[in-house]
Design an enzyme around this catalytic site. Structure first.
Site, short mmCIF file in Angstrom:
data_model
loop_
_atom_site.label_atom_id
_atom_site.label_comp_id
_atom_site.label_asym_id
_atom_site.label_seq_id
_atom_site.Cartn_x
_atom_site.Cartn_y
_atom_site.Cartn_z
N CYS A 49 5.67 -5.77 1.50
CA CYS A 49 5.68 -4.57 1.62
C CYS A 49 5.32 -3.57 2.80
CB CYS A 49 5.58 -3.80 -0.28
SG CYS A 49 5.66 -2.41 -0.13
N TYR A 50 3.86 -2.95 2.47
CA TYR A 50 3.10 -2.17 3.42
C TYR A 50 2.56 -3.48 4.63
CZ TYR A 50 -0.25 0.41 6.24
OH TYR A 50 -1.10 0.79 6.90
N GLU A 64 5.51 -10.47 -6.33
CA GLU A 64 3.97 -10.85 -7.58
C GLU A 64 4.48 -9.99 -8.91
OE1 GLU A 64 2.99 -7.00 -5.99
OE2 GLU A 64 3.83 -8.58 -4.37
N GLY A 76 0.85 -1.56 0.18
CA GLY A 76 -0.06 -0.03 -0.06
C GLY A 76 0.84 1.33 0.28
N LYS A 99 -9.98 -12.78 -16.90
CA LYS A 99 -10.13 -12.93 -17.88
C LYS A 99 -9.05 -14.44 -18.38
CE LYS A 99 -11.14 -10.80 -21.62
NZ LYS A 99 -13.19 -10.61 -22.01
#
Length: 525
Positions: A95-96, A184, A68, A381
């Site tokens: 991370c955050y 990611e 974030g 998708k």
């Protein structure tokens, strides 16, 4: 009395024990959920505000706290229920998310004055669970100003970078793990392996989220919802409506009837392909409505793009309503809602009672009270395409590039006429053929021809001509939110230009659109 033999308890399905990805406001939160699914483990994106009780009720395999942009000390920064860390569920902070874990669990997070953005060298401890089997020296994608300066009590540091001595920590006893970099993103070469170690080794999550498993699960759900009643599907020819229709047909067979409204604004041979695929190959009950003249009449004299969209959408509604009445009372309507649609709408409400505007077919009437059947609402998708392949949908339909509901009407700049439609259809067919021949079709998000309703001077066969220009538009993108113009090879562009000018008599000029999104949109109208 004989021994009591315990019956085997079936393994819960992937959706019954999801990996919950808590969205802490990061731009990559949705990407984390997709990366987990690429490991064949089912995941769902949930708000960071989810309570420990709500999370426990979902029986999650694991929790992941996303990155974030905020500082953990900033007013209004995303927080999580501290009770989540006491559930005994393996938890990974990214991370955050890592900083938030450290702060909540007694560690320390500080603004050290040294930031890291972009590719960063990370030294990992190969003996750790997250980095097992990976190189000690690797690259991680960093994006942080704050740093963890003390890990939570009981945790040990397992990785470091030049500006972050604590780039990862873990506490296997409590199932708590944190990484400062972003595993990611593709810029972290071993990131997917880190996620796999967390999912397979730490969380013991089996890789059972496959296209075949999705089909089996959805077939059961559709049968339970529909029973013996009839189902209606508005078929556009796009991959979402096509896969949704095939899933429902697999579940309930001839209880499904598809309505394909041919508005005459599709690309070359697409209508024939839809009819042959569904009626001829899959034997799906199909009503093929030949409505080309109706739509051309509605577009007569209309040049404004929004007026075109409205005309096509309204006419579709009229045609669809007429066909629905002819088919009798049908309570269920198939809609190709995707998981990205659910996320963007900000909720995951149960099946709605009223039809919302359908992104494929230009808008269904809001007053039609029907129960929605949404077999794709758990899928992204790329997962829809994999399910389509598993169901045997032809490659050309599975990998069909996004196509607007009003079709070629909004790729003709100005009034839509039969002559201009045929010119654009032929030019676009040449473009698609050469893009496919070059092996680039699946690399492009969209590639298409645009016909401005203007004329330009040219010379062909020693004679002065006054013909149409054709614009070639080709872009690369991951999600259509942003897009970059595709750097097509010059020899390919030369072939496309030469063929269009020589094979489409009304065209004497081909130009290339080299504008990205933003500032422009992908479509011209």
């Amino acid at each position: 009395m004989g021994d009591v033999v315990a019956l085997p308890v079936p393994e819960p399905g992937p959706e019954e024990r999801p990996v919950l990805v808590l969205d802490c406001g990061g731009q990559y939160a949705q990407l984390i959920a997709r990366r987990v699914r690429e490991c064949r483990v089912y995941s769902e994106l949930v708000p960071h505000s989810i309570s420990a009780a709500e999370a426990r009720a979902r029986s999650p395999r694991a929790l992941v706290l996303s990155g974030g942009p905020a500082s953990v000390y900033a007013a209004g920064a995303p927080r999580v229920d501290p009770g989540l860390f006491s559930l005994g569920v393996p938890t990974l902070g990214i991370c955050y998310g890592m900083q938030l874990m450290a702060q909540e669990l007694g560690g320390a997070v500080e603004r050290t004055g040294v930031s890291e953005f972009g590719k960063t060298e990370v030294r990992a401890e190969a003996a750790s669970e997250l980095f097992a089997g990976l190189p000690e020296e690797q690259t991680g994608w960093m994006s942080h100003r704050d740093s963890v300066t003390a890990p939570p009590a009981g945790s040990r540091v397992t990785a470091a970078s030049p500006a972050a001595p604590i780039a990862a920590f873990e506490d296997p006893e409590r199932g708590l793990y944190g990484v400062q970099f972003h595993p990611e993103v593709v810029h972290t070469p071993h990131g997917q392996e880190v996620l796999k170690n967390f999912l397979y080794v730490v969380a013991d999550a089996p890789p059972t989220w496959t296209a075949a498993a999705v089909i089996e699960e959805q077939v059961e759900r559709i049968r339970a919802q529909v029973g013996s009643e009839r189902v209606l599907c508005a078929l556009s020819g796009g991959v979402d409506s096509a896969v949704a229709a095939l899933l429902v047909h697999k579940a309930v067979g001839d209880q499904l009837v598809c309505v394909f409204v041919d508005h005459g604004l599709l690309r070359k041979d697409e209508a024939v392909q839809v009819v042959e695929t569904f009626e001829g190959h899959f034997h799906v009950p199909l009503v093929h409505v030949q409505a080309q003249e109706r739509f051309l009449s509605r577009l007569d004299g209309v040049a404004d793009p929004e007026a075109k969209r409205k005309a096509v959408g309204e006419e579709f509604i009229r045609v669809f309503e007429e066909e629905s009445k002819r088919l009798g009372q049908i309570r269920h309507l198939v809609q190709g809602t995707l998981y990205s649609d659910v996320i963007e709408s900000g909720g995951d409400a149960s099946v709605a009672a009223t039809i919302k505007s359908h992104h494929n077919v230009g808008g269904l009437p809001e007053e039609m009270e029907m129960e929605l059947v949404e077999p794709l609402r758990l899928l992204f998708k790329d997962e829809v395409r994999r399910v389509g392949e598993e169901l045997g949908l032809p490659e050309r339909m599975v990998w069909r590039q996004p196509f607007p509901g009003p079709g070629l009407a909004i790729r003709i700049i100005g009034e839509v006429t039969r002559e201009r439609l045929e010119i654009l259809r032929e030019a676009d067919a040449i473009l698609q053929e050469e893009i496919r021949r070059a092996g680039l079709y699946r690399e492009l998000w969209q590639s298409f021809a645009v016909l401005p309703a203007i004329r330009s001077v040219g010379v062909q066969g020693d004679e002065r001509t006054y013909g149409y220009p054709v614009v070639v538009r080709a872009v690369t993108s991951d999600d259509a939110m942003t897009a970059d113009w595709a750097r097509l090879p010059y020899d390919l562009l030369e072939t496309i230009s030469s063929r269009i000018v020589n094979e489409v008599p009304a065209v004497n000029r081909v130009v290339l659109d080299i504008t990205s999104k933003p500032p422009s949109t992908i479509e011209w109208e």
